[in-house]
Design an enzyme around this catalytic site. Structure first.
Site, PDB file in Angstrom:
ATOM      1  N   ARG B  22       0.819  -1.220   0.000  1.00  0.00           N
ATOM      2  CA  ARG B  22       0.000   0.000   0.000  1.00  0.00           C
ATOM      3  C   ARG B  22       0.853   1.270   0.000  1.00  0.00           C
ATOM      4  O   ARG B  22       0.500   2.276  -0.621  1.00  0.00           O
ATOM      5  CB  ARG B  22      -0.913  -0.010   1.242  1.00  0.00           C
ATOM      6  N   SER B  23       1.972   1.242   0.720  1.00  0.00           N
ATOM      7  CA  SER B  23       2.813   2.440   0.824  1.00  0.00           C
ATOM      8  C   SER B  23       3.992   2.422  -0.147  1.00  0.00           C
ATOM      9  O   SER B  23       4.714   3.423  -0.267  1.00  0.00           O
ATOM     10  CB  SER B  23       3.368   2.574   2.239  1.00  0.00           C
ATOM     11  N   CYS B 111       6.215   2.005  25.237  1.00  0.00           N
ATOM     12  CA  CYS B 111       6.546   3.393  25.591  1.00  0.00           C
ATOM     13  C   CYS B 111       6.406   3.684  27.085  1.00  0.00           C
ATOM     14  O   CYS B 111       7.298   4.268  27.703  1.00  0.00           O
ATOM     15  CB  CYS B 111       5.684   4.360  24.804  1.00  0.00           C
ATOM     16  N   LYS B 202       1.593  -5.187  30.128  1.00  0.00           N
ATOM     17  CA  LYS B 202       2.928  -4.902  29.573  1.00  0.00           C
ATOM     18  C   LYS B 202       3.801  -4.170  30.581  1.00  0.00           C
ATOM     19  O   LYS B 202       4.975  -4.501  30.774  1.00  0.00           O
ATOM     20  CB  LYS B 202       2.812  -4.009  28.324  1.00  0.00           C
ATOM     21  N   ARG B 228      -5.743   7.016  29.232  1.00  0.00           N
ATOM     22  CA  ARG B 228      -5.432   7.932  28.136  1.00  0.00           C
ATOM     23  C   ARG B 228      -6.056   9.288  28.438  1.00  0.00           C
ATOM     24  O   ARG B 228      -7.205   9.370  28.857  1.00  0.00           O
ATOM     25  CB  ARG B 228      -6.036   7.368  26.846  1.00  0.00           C
ATOM     26  N   HIS B 235       3.798  11.042  27.387  1.00  0.00           N
ATOM     27  CA  HIS B 235       3.110  10.384  28.491  1.00  0.00           C
ATOM     28  C   HIS B 235       3.588  10.968  29.822  1.00  0.00           C
ATOM     29  O   HIS B 235       4.777  11.271  29.975  1.00  0.00           O
ATOM     30  CB  HIS B 235       3.445   8.886  28.530  1.00  0.00           C
TER      31      HIS B 235
END
EC number: 1.2.1.11
Lengths: 335, 335
Positions: B22-23, B111, B202, B228, B235
């Site tokens: 696609r890219s 992250c 995680k 969130r 963050h």
């Protein structure tokens, strides 16, 4: 506050609206009446049974004793008297009985404290409570109307690619101001010498006073981190807590206690993505609780997530609810 | 990722950009070169020394072994191999030595884990670490570009008085979607059966693997709540932690450890309203730490508040930094 009085079960004959000279003359609606705001003077409270104060600690300190002198019972929504050992600090679902000891003034706790103790009391009653560690995600309306306007203006400026300009938050009384739009501010109110913000201090000592009768009680340990997020209304809190009765406590038992608790709505079904969120809590008097789960490595510790409208249960509704309970207990003599 | 490679000290001869069909054909800049994106096939990795993967777990599972087979060392920014005991999970400031054990693939942590362990490692080294309780305030960019666009659209709709419409958050793969603008979502990724979100899972197991060598280590207790907030990038985390060496630990000692730690910038001066905030961290590779203060009722527990750019230290920069450390340790042979 007016809206909560319109909806109360208290037998209200008449309502006075009092403010500073700046607001005097303004007209506001109460049900189908138009009421002119009057400047507050000591004699404003003559013939008044119940006075709800919410105009800053200075105003309460000056006028609440004058109101009491003239026979009114005062429910004070500021921090002026909260730590006075002679003044009950009350969340009706938690410590209604503290009302019996009042001497004319009852203090309404800080918004972030109220929703936390409402969530924890049913658990404390069933399993005991040793320790609480709370992290807040607090709404901008807690800092007042001007802060809310600041959030809107900054947000639009950001979307338009303009620089954001902050005048009020994190707290009007402090030196520096930072944008709240698209940001998180780990400061609510000013800092104490020990590195805690005054909001954190309030959560710690108010919780001890409400749940254990003494602002310095060692019966329940409490520590707090308060942060402001770009949400207009409704505070969210992650509450980590240790129970006394580790043997009998479990998630189902905690959920059952919450499901039957006054002022609590259990929204706890992760499989169906049901949990409390600020956008769903605005306008409600309830405290929404979900995400009850154990610390997987401790036998006595759990998490919960609560959300409540900081302007209603966190302020106006808890004040009017205190008045309703005073009336019910014959501690307020409505003429 | 391209920007981090432009700024790296690695001796880069040439760069290939690989993506799905696609890219393919898209042109991107690397320094002053224009590079055409190619479709990924196993032989794309012939002659490649270092392959950085960041296109989802499925892509990594399929192509990372193909890249290794062809002689490349893979730094994988997905969760595909993080819990594989044969794959080091690395934050260079914390466990650089784990790189020696690699068999071709090194995993880049999540992250929210990275910035936490960067903040805690200097404290662990000095005072030991028994337990961590983290509450996150995570940025929308962690959920990808479409989620960021969703935040903008919802925000503008809210300001215009229109209804907000959510298609992606809390997580694209789940059934229900809720607005993030002016809201807090206590769900990141899907929920596990025990009521923890996968993001929380995680943080718990990655931290154990990075700091104690085993995803189920009992050496450090970790529990997490991930939420969130309507912030585009960076963050924030409230980290509550218990140290081993309660006798020698204190705020000044923790601050000193952080002040001298790699990858950490101490921003801790509440008297002058200095503390980490997302708007100041965006674009930096560092993890900003502040609000270090003791739990007033425990002799071994403290709080800190950290903020880091989730797209840089939380993803692209940590990946490239791993490559730099591989090169420094002669574990990567750049031709």
């Amino acid at each position: 506050m007016i809206q909560m009085l319109e909806e109360t079960t208290l037998p209200i004959n008449s309502v006075k609206l009092l403010a500073s000279s700046r607001s005097a003359g303004k007209q506001l609606k109460f049900k189908d009446q138009t009421i002119t705001v009057e400047e507050t003077v000591p004699d404003s409270f003559k013939g008044v049974d119940l006075a709800l104060f919410s105009a800053g600690g200075g105003v309460s300190k000056k006028f609440a004793p004058e109101a009491v002198k003239r026979g009114a019972v005062v429910v004070d929504n500021t921090s002026a008297f909260r730590m006075d050992p002679e003044v009950p600090l009350v969340v009706p679902e938690v410590n209604e009985k503290a009302l019996y000891a009042h001497h004319g003034i009852i203090a309404n706790p800080n918004c972030s404290t109220i929703q936390m103790v409402v969530s924890l009391e049913p658990i404390r009653q069933k399993f005991g409570l040793k320790k609480v560690i709370v992290s807040t995600y607090q709404a901008v309306s807690g800092a007042g109307n001007r802060a809310l306007q600041e959030l809107r203006t900054e947000t639009q400026d950001y979307l338009d690619g303009k620089e954001m300009h902050a005048d009020i938050l994190p707290t009007a009384g402090d030196k520096k101001h930072y944008p709240i739009a698209f940001n998180v501010l780990p400061q609510i109110d000013v800092f104490e010498e020990d590195g805690y913000s005054h909001e954190e201090w309030k959560m710690i000592h108010e919780t001890k006073k409400i749940m254990a009768g003494d602002m310095n009680s060692k019966a329940i340990k409490v520590t707090a981190t308060c942060a402001r997020v770009p949400v207009p209304v409704s505070h969210s809190e992650e509450v980590y807590f240790e129970v006394e009765d580790a043997k009998n406590a479990n998630v189902a038992g905690i959920q059952a206690a919450l499901r039957n608790a006054p002022g609590v709505v259990l929204q706890d079904d992760p499989d169906h993505q049901i949990y409390p969120m600020p956008i769903n809590a605005e306008g409600s008097r309830d405290t929404f609780v979900g995400r009850v789960r154990p610390d997987q490595e401790e036998d006595n510790a759990y998490h919960l997530w609560n959300v409540s409208d900081n302007l209603l249960k966190g302020a106006a509704w808890n004040s009017v609810q205190i008045a309703e309970h005073l009336d019910k207990l014959n501690l307020l003599h409505m003429q």
